[in-house]
Design an enzyme around this catalytic site. Sequence first.
Site, mmCIF file in Angstrom:
data_model
loop_
_atom_site.group_PDB
_atom_site.id
_atom_site.type_symbol
_atom_site.label_atom_id
_atom_site.label_comp_id
_atom_site.label_asym_id
_atom_site.label_seq_id
_atom_site.Cartn_x
_atom_site.Cartn_y
_atom_site.Cartn_z
ATOM 1 N N ASP A 231 8.696 8.110 31.530
ATOM 2 C CA ASP A 231 7.533 8.878 31.094
ATOM 3 C C ASP A 231 8.007 10.258 30.667
ATOM 4 O O ASP A 231 9.142 10.654 30.962
ATOM 5 C CB ASP A 231 6.500 8.998 32.222
ATOM 6 C CG ASP A 231 5.066 9.040 31.695
ATOM 7 O OD1 ASP A 231 4.786 9.888 30.818
ATOM 8 O OD2 ASP A 231 4.227 8.245 32.146
ATOM 9 N N TYR B 59 -4.138 4.103 15.550
ATOM 10 C CA TYR B 59 -3.944 3.485 16.867
ATOM 11 C C TYR B 59 -4.212 1.986 16.783
ATOM 12 O O TYR B 59 -3.430 1.170 17.293
ATOM 13 C CB TYR B 59 -4.881 4.151 17.867
ATOM 14 C CG TYR B 59 -4.809 3.605 19.275
ATOM 15 C CD1 TYR B 59 -3.749 3.951 20.124
ATOM 16 C CD2 TYR B 59 -5.810 2.774 19.772
ATOM 17 C CE1 TYR B 59 -3.700 3.470 21.426
ATOM 18 C CE2 TYR B 59 -5.759 2.301 21.069
ATOM 19 C CZ TYR B 59 -4.712 2.641 21.890
ATOM 20 O OH TYR B 59 -4.660 2.171 23.178
ATOM 21 N N ASN C 1 4.371 -0.269 28.134
ATOM 22 C CA ASN C 1 3.023 0.226 28.409
ATOM 23 C C ASN C 1 2.697 1.539 27.708
ATOM 24 O O ASN C 1 1.530 1.815 27.417
ATOM 25 C CB ASN C 1 2.856 0.403 29.931
ATOM 26 C CG ASN C 1 1.619 1.193 30.282
ATOM 27 O OD1 ASN C 1 0.497 0.726 30.120
ATOM 28 N ND2 ASN C 1 1.819 2.422 30.770
ATOM 29 N N ASP D 24 11.599 10.587 26.346
ATOM 30 C CA ASP D 24 10.701 10.670 25.205
ATOM 31 C C ASP D 24 11.000 9.473 24.314
ATOM 32 O O ASP D 24 12.002 9.449 23.589
ATOM 33 C CB ASP D 24 10.917 11.981 24.455
ATOM 34 C CG ASP D 24 10.024 12.119 23.229
ATOM 35 O OD1 ASP D 24 9.304 11.153 22.897
ATOM 36 O OD2 ASP D 24 10.051 13.198 22.593
ATOM 37 N N VAL E 109 -10.553 0.508 30.157
ATOM 38 C CA VAL E 109 -10.032 0.729 31.507
ATOM 39 C C VAL E 109 -10.391 2.129 31.982
ATOM 40 O O VAL E 109 -10.214 3.112 31.258
ATOM 41 C CB VAL E 109 -8.508 0.519 31.540
ATOM 42 C CG1 VAL E 109 -7.981 0.695 32.967
ATOM 43 C CG2 VAL E 109 -8.155 -0.861 31.008
ATOM 44 N N THR F 259 -9.451 5.065 33.490
ATOM 45 C CA THR F 259 -8.332 5.905 33.904
ATOM 46 C C THR F 259 -8.791 7.363 33.918
ATOM 47 O O THR F 259 -9.797 7.708 33.282
ATOM 48 C CB THR F 259 -7.145 5.766 32.939
ATOM 49 O OG1 THR F 259 -7.518 6.309 31.656
ATOM 50 C CG2 THR F 259 -6.729 4.306 32.779
ATOM 51 N N LYS G 281 -1.719 -1.132 17.494
ATOM 52 C CA LYS G 281 -2.018 -2.127 18.518
ATOM 53 C C LYS G 281 -2.129 -3.530 17.929
ATOM 54 O O LYS G 281 -1.753 -4.512 18.574
ATOM 55 C CB LYS G 281 -3.289 -1.733 19.266
ATOM 56 C CG LYS G 281 -3.104 -0.512 20.165
ATOM 57 C CD LYS G 281 -2.059 -0.761 21.247
ATOM 58 C CE LYS G 281 -1.970 0.364 22.252
ATOM 59 N NZ LYS G 281 -1.016 0.100 23.346
#
Length: 255
Positions: A42, A160, A95, A68, A193, A195, A164
């Site tokens: 991360d 995006y 992910n 990165d 989701v 989060t 995807k």
Amino acid sequence: MQHATYPSLANKHVVITGGGTGIGVAIVEAFARQGAQVTFLDIASEASQALEAQLADLPQPPRFRYCDLTDLTALVDTFTDIENTSGAADILVNNAANDDRHQLQNVTPAYWDERIAVNLRHQYFCAQAVAPAMRAKRSGVILNLGSISWHLAQANLSIYMTAKAGIEGLTHGLARDLGADGIRVNCIIPGAVRTPRQERLWHTPEAEAVILQGQCLQTRVEPHDVAALALFLASDNAAKCTGREYFVDAGWYGA
């Protein structure tokens, strides 16, 4: 949430990208509690270090690596170092992503390239990095995280959604290319989701009402629901599952 136990995951080396925040946190914890050796990547150092500390008492606590993923040199160097110091990955969970909103008239070529790098390109090169060792062992699992967004044609997410959608094509291609070597590749498609980021930026009470109205199940999808699917697909119980998309979205068909 207490997940089912999958003995085949014990001591497997799992590399998880974007593991320090959001859905990634639940995936890291779920695999670590299976007794897997977890390395997570991360750029969110503070959150990732906090997760390390939170899970430090586990028999095999997960290890954080700053990386990165948009820097392909750093990506390759990180995966090489992980393999040299911790061993080859048995399971890769792609992910990492970022769903910043954007409007067509504001998108520049540089922004396009940056969004594709954040959301799609690294999945290919992470897979490329782990494939040689998996091929040598004639086994391995790659899980790519897609998104419900493009299936619903949501607003202000065109790049995006392009990324995807591409991940599903990538999954099919890698499953074919790597299947002869015993490597399984699948795509997990989360719905809306809950989060901390989504709650902070997008999921207002009004938006939540729209989400629930569009779902067959009138309950929100949580990060641990996605992690539960990842555990199954990574385990030997899913030995004949490859090249497919698996939705965890409470049956969301849009409002």
